[in-house]
Design an enzyme around this catalytic site. Structure first.
Site, short mmCIF file in Angstrom:
data_model
loop_
_atom_site.label_atom_id
_atom_site.label_comp_id
_atom_site.label_asym_id
_atom_site.label_seq_id
_atom_site.Cartn_x
_atom_site.Cartn_y
_atom_site.Cartn_z
N ASP A 55 -4.43 8.32 -49.49
CA ASP A 55 -3.60 9.19 -50.31
C ASP A 55 -4.03 9.10 -51.77
O ASP A 55 -4.04 8.01 -52.34
CB ASP A 55 -2.15 8.72 -50.14
CG ASP A 55 -1.20 9.59 -50.91
OD1 ASP A 55 -1.28 10.81 -50.74
OD2 ASP A 55 -0.40 9.05 -51.69
N THR A 88 -2.43 15.47 -53.12
CA THR A 88 -2.68 14.67 -54.32
C THR A 88 -4.16 14.43 -54.57
O THR A 88 -4.56 14.21 -55.71
CB THR A 88 -1.97 13.30 -54.20
OG1 THR A 88 -2.33 12.73 -52.96
CG2 THR A 88 -0.48 13.46 -54.25
N THR A 89 -4.97 14.47 -53.53
CA THR A 89 -6.41 14.30 -53.73
C THR A 89 -7.01 15.59 -54.25
O THR A 89 -7.77 15.59 -55.22
CB THR A 89 -7.09 13.92 -52.39
OG1 THR A 89 -6.28 12.98 -51.71
CG2 THR A 89 -8.45 13.35 -52.62
N ASP A 392 4.32 12.19 -46.63
CA ASP A 392 3.64 13.44 -47.00
C ASP A 392 4.02 14.56 -46.05
O ASP A 392 4.36 15.66 -46.47
CB ASP A 392 2.10 13.26 -46.92
CG ASP A 392 1.55 12.54 -48.13
OD1 ASP A 392 2.36 11.97 -48.88
OD2 ASP A 392 0.32 12.54 -48.33
#
Ligand code: ADP
Ligand code: MG
Length: 544
Positions: A55, A88-89, A392
């Protein structure tokens, strides 16, 4: 004349280069973890704690980045995590690419202000384009759409192989906590979902429970293991032997009276328990201790008592079963009473054993449809990562259930936007045109990275993607318009219609990540001076 500064100063192109390098370095760390074939990172902190994660937000949070510009990226992924939960990446990779390309433009003598204006315009256009052309309503896709959204989010994680099992568990769970909001819209308060981690067995043994669970057992063996029609008392004080306040002094002349004091001390606690039981309570949760001598009263009454319940948990239980958390029994008149109105209710409270742990389950609470996920895993690191992945996916499912709109993943949206922005740029006659073209090019970093991580030929796949999307946007043929859903098939190194393949993501997640990435890139681009003040020299002490 120049101003003298105590410290160092870096300005103009120098500082931009430094910032871009720092940001690039951060993005490169997370780059290889993007997508279903992305790999994980192992992070060890100074005391030896290990985190294994895929993550973006978790990786960056653990890095303790020093550089101020790179910190903006760390903040960025945290923001995405908070607002959306997933993506988020991607957001970090896009922001870094935007910045790199902007810096190149500055080197070609285009003023940062022009680039900023161009980026803002490109972002606005992209968002509008997603809303108008790329998003798909979930109603038109059937029930599987939500499952597929959860699967896409889970695909890239440690539990990707078990994504079927987890996806259906998570969707059931989120759907079950749905409540009708004030504006007649369904809301899914994911706070009502409790996630418990329990070491042992494999991830596939994770279960979903309808109800609230506490990872603790009842306090005494003699208590029943299950109580139907539970009447619940929530106490935020201990049920230990009564003790006088610190500092209170009692003078005893006769040794016999000492024993009386002891008995009275025990009796005060007994009376308190009796008051609670008399009001009808048959399940008692206490945040603090319950003395062993006091347990027999609960056992005699056939009640379940649980001690040392977490404060957060007891508040949740109280809210959901309609009980009141009492910090004392004392009323305004100074008497100790327990009112029946302080009790909450639930259909059943029971103790069950899973793995090595006892759990207290509270089912059918009055005010809520609380749900629990019990995650299983071989070790602590795995469990932590499973928890993050599940979080997530829960966020993503909530977003889709509330907004009912999805976009196609696997690089489809990014390529479509890139092609659209490129032709949009050409309709403008100003210098912003260049910035918009670069923005368009930057978005392609997502399909490119996905392909590279999957060990596929990125150039070839990108060319194919562009061809399909270009055909879809330049034709009014209905069949060709469908090409806007073409994305990567990473396992086979091909392109395919990802809408049919079920690679779906929430629209809102894509929109927000575009917004956040652009804003972060702009805020770093605006910097043209870095002044680092030197720490003040410590005053020399008088020498002794
Ligand atoms: P993030 O932290 O940004 O969510 P992930 O590692 O979860 O990063 O990767 C998300 C990306 O992977 C998205 O762009 C998504 O479209 C893509 N993706 C996920 N599953 C698939 C799949 N089965 N095929 C192709 N692309 C996928
Ligand atoms: Mg993800």
């Amino acid at each position: 004349m120049s101003v003298s500064i105590l410290g160092s100063r870096e300005s103009g192109q120098n500082i931009r280069d430094t910032n871009v390098r720092a940001v690039q370095a951060v993005a490169n760390i997370v780059k290889s973890s993007l997508g279903p074939n992305g790999l994980d990172k192992m992070l060890v902190d100074e005391i030896g704690d290990v985190v294994i994660s895929n993550d973006g937000a978790t990786i960056l949070r653990s890095l303790e980045v020093q550089h101020p510009a790179a910190k903006v990226l760390v903040e960025l992924s945290r923001l995405q995590d908070q607002e959306v939960g997933d993506g988020t990446t991607s957001v970090v990779i896009v922001a870094a690419e935007l910045l790199k390309r902007a810096n190149d433009l500055v080197k070609y003598k285009i003023h940062p202000t022009t680039i900023i204006a161009g980026f803002r315009l490109a972002m606005k256009e992209s968002i509008q384009y997603i809303k108008d052309y790329l998003s798909v309503k979930t109603e038109s896709l059937g029930k599987d759409a939500i499952l597929n959204v959860a699967k896409t989010s889970l695909n890239s994680k440690l539990i990707g192989a078990e994504s079927d099992h987890f996806a259906s568990m998570i969707v059931n769970c989120v759907e079950a906590v749905g409540v009708m909001g004030a504006s007649k819209e369904m809301k899914y308060p994911i706070k009502s979902i409790k996630v418990l981690k329990c070491i042992g067995q494999s991830a596939k043994e994770s279960v979903h429970l309808n109800g609230f669970a506490l990872m603790t057992g009842r306090t005494a063996q003699g208590m029943p293991t299950s109580i139907k029609n539970a009447r619940i008392a929530c106490l935020d004080f201990n049920l230990n032997k009564f003790k006088l306040q610190m500092g209170a002094q009692v003078l005893v002349n006769d040794a016999k009276n000492l024993e009386k004091i002891r008995l009275r001390e025990l009796e005060i606690t007994k009376e308190r328990i009796e008051k609670v039981l008399k009001a009808g309570a048959n399940v008692i949760f206490a945040t603090k201790a319950i003395d062993d001598f006091a347990l027999k009263y609960f056992v005699e009454a056939g009640a379940i008592a649980v001690r040392r319940v977490d404060k957060k948990d007891i508040r949740k239980i109280a809210k959901q079963c309609g009980a009141e958390v009492l910090i004392t029994l004392m009323n305004n008149e100074g008497e100790e009473v327990f009112n029946e109105s302080s009790l909450g209710s639930a259909e059943e409270v029971s103790e069950e054993r899973l793995g090595d742990n006892d759990f207290i389950f509270i089912k059918g609470m009055k005010h809520s449809s609380s749900q629990t996920l019990i995650l299983r895993g071989a070790n602590e690191f795995m469990l932590d990562e499973i928890e993050r992945s599940v979080h997530d996916a829960i966020c993503v499912v909530k977003r889709v259930l509330e907004s009912k709109s999805v976009v196609v993943g696997g690089g489809a949206v990014e390529t479509a936007l890139s092609i659209y922005l490129d032709s949009f740029a050409r309709t403008l006659g100003s210098k912003e045109q260049l910035a918009i073209s670069e923005f368009a090019e930057s978005l392609l970093v997502i399909p490119k990275t996905l392909a590279i991580n999957a060990a596929q030929d990125a150039c070839d796949l990108l060319a194919k993607l562009k061809m399909y999307h270009s055909a879809s946007q330049n034709s009014s043929d209905e069949k060709k318009q469908e090409y806007k859903y073409v994305g990567l098939d990473l396992a086979n190194g091909k392109v395919r219609n990802n809408l049919k393949a079920g690679v779906l993501e929430p629209t809102i997640s894509k929109i927000k990540s575009l917004k956040f990435a652009t804003e972060a890139a702009i805020s770093i681009l605006r910097i043209d001076d870095l002044i680092e003040l030197a720490p003040k020299p410590e005053k020399e002490r008088d020498g002794h």
